[in-house]
Write a protein that holds these residues in place. Sequence first.
Motif, PDB file in Angstrom:
ATOM      1  N   ALA A 210      -8.956 -32.382  -7.317  1.00 49.40           N
ATOM      2  CA  ALA A 210      -9.430 -31.030  -7.019  1.00 49.40           C
ATOM      3  C   ALA A 210      -9.696 -30.249  -8.299  1.00 49.40           C
ATOM      4  O   ALA A 210     -10.666 -29.488  -8.395  1.00 49.40           O
ATOM      5  N   HIS A 211      -8.827 -30.429  -9.301  1.00 48.98           N
ATOM      6  CA  HIS A 211      -9.057 -29.776 -10.593  1.00 48.98           C
ATOM      7  C   HIS A 211     -10.352 -30.275 -11.221  1.00 48.98           C
ATOM      8  O   HIS A 211     -11.156 -29.475 -11.724  1.00 48.98           O
ATOM      9  N   LEU A 212     -10.563 -31.588 -11.228  1.00 48.56           N
ATOM     10  CA  LEU A 212     -11.766 -32.133 -11.842  1.00 48.56           C
ATOM     11  C   LEU A 212     -13.015 -31.644 -11.122  1.00 48.56           C
ATOM     12  O   LEU A 212     -14.016 -31.278 -11.756  1.00 48.56           O
ATOM     13  N   ALA A 213     -12.976 -31.636  -9.808  1.00 50.04           N
ATOM     14  CA  ALA A 213     -14.138 -31.182  -9.051  1.00 50.04           C
ATOM     15  C   ALA A 213     -14.483 -29.736  -9.399  1.00 50.04           C
ATOM     16  O   ALA A 213     -15.659 -29.384  -9.589  1.00 50.04           O
ATOM     17  N   TRP A 214     -13.467 -28.875  -9.496  1.00 45.61           N
ATOM     18  CA  TRP A 214     -13.713 -27.464  -9.800  1.00 45.61           C
ATOM     19  C   TRP A 214     -14.162 -27.271 -11.248  1.00 45.61           C
ATOM     20  O   TRP A 214     -15.168 -26.615 -11.520  1.00 45.61           O
ATOM     21  N   LEU A 215     -13.455 -27.874 -12.190  1.00 35.20           N
ATOM     22  CA  LEU A 215     -13.761 -27.681 -13.601  1.00 35.20           C
ATOM     23  C   LEU A 215     -15.151 -28.201 -13.964  1.00 35.20           C
ATOM     24  O   LEU A 215     -15.822 -27.647 -14.842  1.00 35.20           O
ATOM     25  N   SER A 216     -15.585 -29.261 -13.289  1.00 42.38           N
ATOM     26  CA  SER A 216     -16.889 -29.850 -13.596  1.00 42.38           C
ATOM     27  C   SER A 216     -18.012 -29.237 -12.770  1.00 42.38           C
ATOM     28  O   SER A 216     -19.155 -29.685 -12.837  1.00 42.38           O
ATOM     29  N   GLY A 217     -17.682 -28.224 -11.968  1.00 43.62           N
ATOM     30  CA  GLY A 217     -18.700 -27.557 -11.178  1.00 43.62           C
ATOM     31  C   GLY A 217     -19.106 -28.292  -9.921  1.00 43.62           C
ATOM     32  O   GLY A 217     -20.134 -27.988  -9.318  1.00 43.62           O
ATOM     33  N   ARG A 218     -18.268 -29.260  -9.492  1.00 45.57           N
ATOM     34  CA  ARG A 218     -18.585 -30.009  -8.274  1.00 45.57           C
ATOM     35  C   ARG A 218     -17.900 -29.445  -7.040  1.00 45.57           C
ATOM     36  O   ARG A 218     -18.015 -30.002  -5.960  1.00 45.57           O
ATOM     37  N   SER A 219     -17.179 -28.358  -7.160  1.00 47.87           N
ATOM     38  CA  SER A 219     -16.605 -27.674  -6.009  1.00 47.87           C
ATOM     39  C   SER A 219     -16.380 -26.219  -6.369  1.00 47.87           C
ATOM     40  O   SER A 219     -16.396 -25.839  -7.550  1.00 47.87           O
ATOM     41  N   ASP A 220     -16.157 -25.401  -5.335  1.00 46.36           N
ATOM     42  CA  ASP A 220     -15.892 -23.979  -5.563  1.00 46.36           C
ATOM     43  C   ASP A 220     -14.412 -23.688  -5.769  1.00 46.36           C
ATOM     44  O   ASP A 220     -14.013 -22.531  -5.894  1.00 46.36           O
ATOM     45  N   GLY A 221     -13.588 -24.730  -5.788  1.00 42.29           N
ATOM     46  CA  GLY A 221     -12.161 -24.541  -6.007  1.00 42.29           C
ATOM     47  C   GLY A 221     -11.376 -24.205  -4.766  1.00 42.29           C
ATOM     48  O   GLY A 221     -10.188 -23.870  -4.854  1.00 42.29           O
ATOM     49  N   ALA A 222     -11.996 -24.327  -3.588  1.00 42.37           N
ATOM     50  CA  ALA A 222     -11.305 -23.961  -2.351  1.00 42.37           C
ATOM     51  C   ALA A 222     -10.081 -24.836  -2.084  1.00 42.37           C
ATOM     52  O   ALA A 222      -9.158 -24.417  -1.384  1.00 42.37           O
ATOM     53  N   ALA A 223     -10.058 -26.042  -2.654  1.00 42.51           N
ATOM     54  CA  ALA A 223      -8.921 -26.946  -2.444  1.00 42.51           C
ATOM     55  C   ALA A 223      -7.757 -26.643  -3.383  1.00 42.51           C
ATOM     56  O   ALA A 223      -6.709 -27.285  -3.290  1.00 42.51           O
ATOM     57  N   LEU A 224      -7.922 -25.674  -4.260  1.00 44.61           N
ATOM     58  CA  LEU A 224      -6.882 -25.325  -5.217  1.00 44.61           C
ATOM     59  C   LEU A 224      -6.107 -24.101  -4.732  1.00 44.61           C
ATOM     60  O   LEU A 224      -6.628 -23.263  -4.002  1.00 44.61           O
ATOM     61  N   ALA A 225      -4.856 -24.001  -5.170  1.00 41.82           N
ATOM     62  CA  ALA A 225      -4.005 -22.857  -4.829  1.00 41.82           C
ATOM     63  C   ALA A 225      -3.897 -21.937  -6.035  1.00 41.82           C
ATOM     64  O   ALA A 225      -3.466 -22.364  -7.110  1.00 41.82           O
ATOM     65  N   ALA A 226      -4.324 -20.701  -5.871  1.00 40.13           N
ATOM     66  CA  ALA A 226      -4.230 -19.706  -6.949  1.00 40.13           C
ATOM     67  C   ALA A 226      -4.413 -18.327  -6.349  1.00 40.13           C
ATOM     68  O   ALA A 226      -5.136 -18.159  -5.355  1.00 40.13           O
ATOM     69  N   ASP A 227      -3.741 -17.340  -6.932  1.00 40.24           N
ATOM     70  CA  ASP A 227      -3.970 -15.968  -6.481  1.00 40.24           C
ATOM     71  C   ASP A 227      -5.426 -15.579  -6.705  1.00 40.24           C
ATOM     72  O   ASP A 227      -6.030 -14.881  -5.901  1.00 40.24           O
ATOM     73  N   GLU A 228      -5.962 -16.049  -7.814  1.00 35.37           N
ATOM     74  CA  GLU A 228      -7.368 -15.793  -8.132  1.00 35.37           C
ATOM     75  C   GLU A 228      -7.836 -16.859  -9.106  1.00 35.37           C
ATOM     76  O   GLU A 228      -7.186 -17.119 -10.116  1.00 35.37           O
ATOM     77  N   LEU A 229      -8.945 -17.499  -8.803  1.00 37.63           N
ATOM     78  CA  LEU A 229      -9.490 -18.492  -9.723  1.00 37.63           C
ATOM     79  C   LEU A 229     -10.211 -17.789 -10.870  1.00 37.63           C
ATOM     80  O   LEU A 229     -10.994 -16.861 -10.635  1.00 37.63           O
ATOM     81  N   PRO A 230      -9.952 -18.210 -12.102  1.00 41.89           N
ATOM     82  CA  PRO A 230     -10.653 -17.588 -13.228  1.00 41.89           C
ATOM     83  C   PRO A 230     -12.138 -17.916 -13.199  1.00 41.89           C
ATOM     84  O   PRO A 230     -12.559 -18.931 -12.643  1.00 41.89           O
ATOM     85  N   ASP A 231     -12.915 -17.083 -13.819  1.00 38.68           N
ATOM     86  CA  ASP A 231     -14.364 -17.267 -13.922  1.00 38.68           C
ATOM     87  C   ASP A 231     -14.639 -18.082 -15.181  1.00 38.68           C
ATOM     88  O   ASP A 231     -14.495 -17.582 -16.292  1.00 38.68           O
TER      89      ASP A 231
END
Length: 236
Positions: A210-231
């Motif tokens: 999930a981290h790799l998908a988000w960091l590489s722009g392959r997901s919106d980070g919905a599978a990650l847990a965070a109060d707020e995802l950084p931009d």
Amino acid sequence: MKEIAPDARAFHELAAAADRLLAALDGLTDADAAAPSRLPGWSRGHVLSHLAAQAPALERLLTWARTGVETPQYASRAARDAEIEAGTRLSADALVTRVRQSAAHWQDAAESLPEPAWDATIRPFTGESCTPRRILVIRLRELVLHLVDLDLGHEIDGVPPHARDIVLADVLGYYAHADGVPAFTLLDAEGARLARFGHGGPVVRGTRAAHLAWLSGRSDGAALAADELPDLPPWI
């Protein structure tokens, strides 16, 4: 910059990644190739044309390492883009054949590179100085992420763990030196820290995939847990 040793395990990961991609292309039609990929503005044909052209481009860097004669990856960005665009006019069968043949040729070139050449200094299109050990990471990264980009039913969570972790380390290394990265901390699903950028900021927790998908722009980070995802600034 992430590098890996040119050993049997690395070559196996590269061959296996190419095999996974080629298996996904079985039965690809011209209509399939013309359909949009997940990359904005690119069809699947663009992704395949890029992969077919990238293998010999990376091979030119291996030639540089082997001979000591500067051999650029591409003549220019315009030449690179024109080559990709030209490839999109091929049939799906022709594109898949180019991807298959270029992958096999690149694999042979890498596995036959003389040992001293692995410590030579070369310079990829992105401008940094490195050794061919870095090129192994770049090739693996392209095979892993572009399989997802083809939108043929493959996701980051299907990437074998060892290959996934190599690519994740590479992406994290990029953000460690990139401008404009906000403060945040990454934790894996068990709570172990994967990376920390700056001081403070949100804590982002999830699986490595999930981290790799988000960091590489392959997901919106919905599978990650965070109060707020950084931009994040764009990756590559």
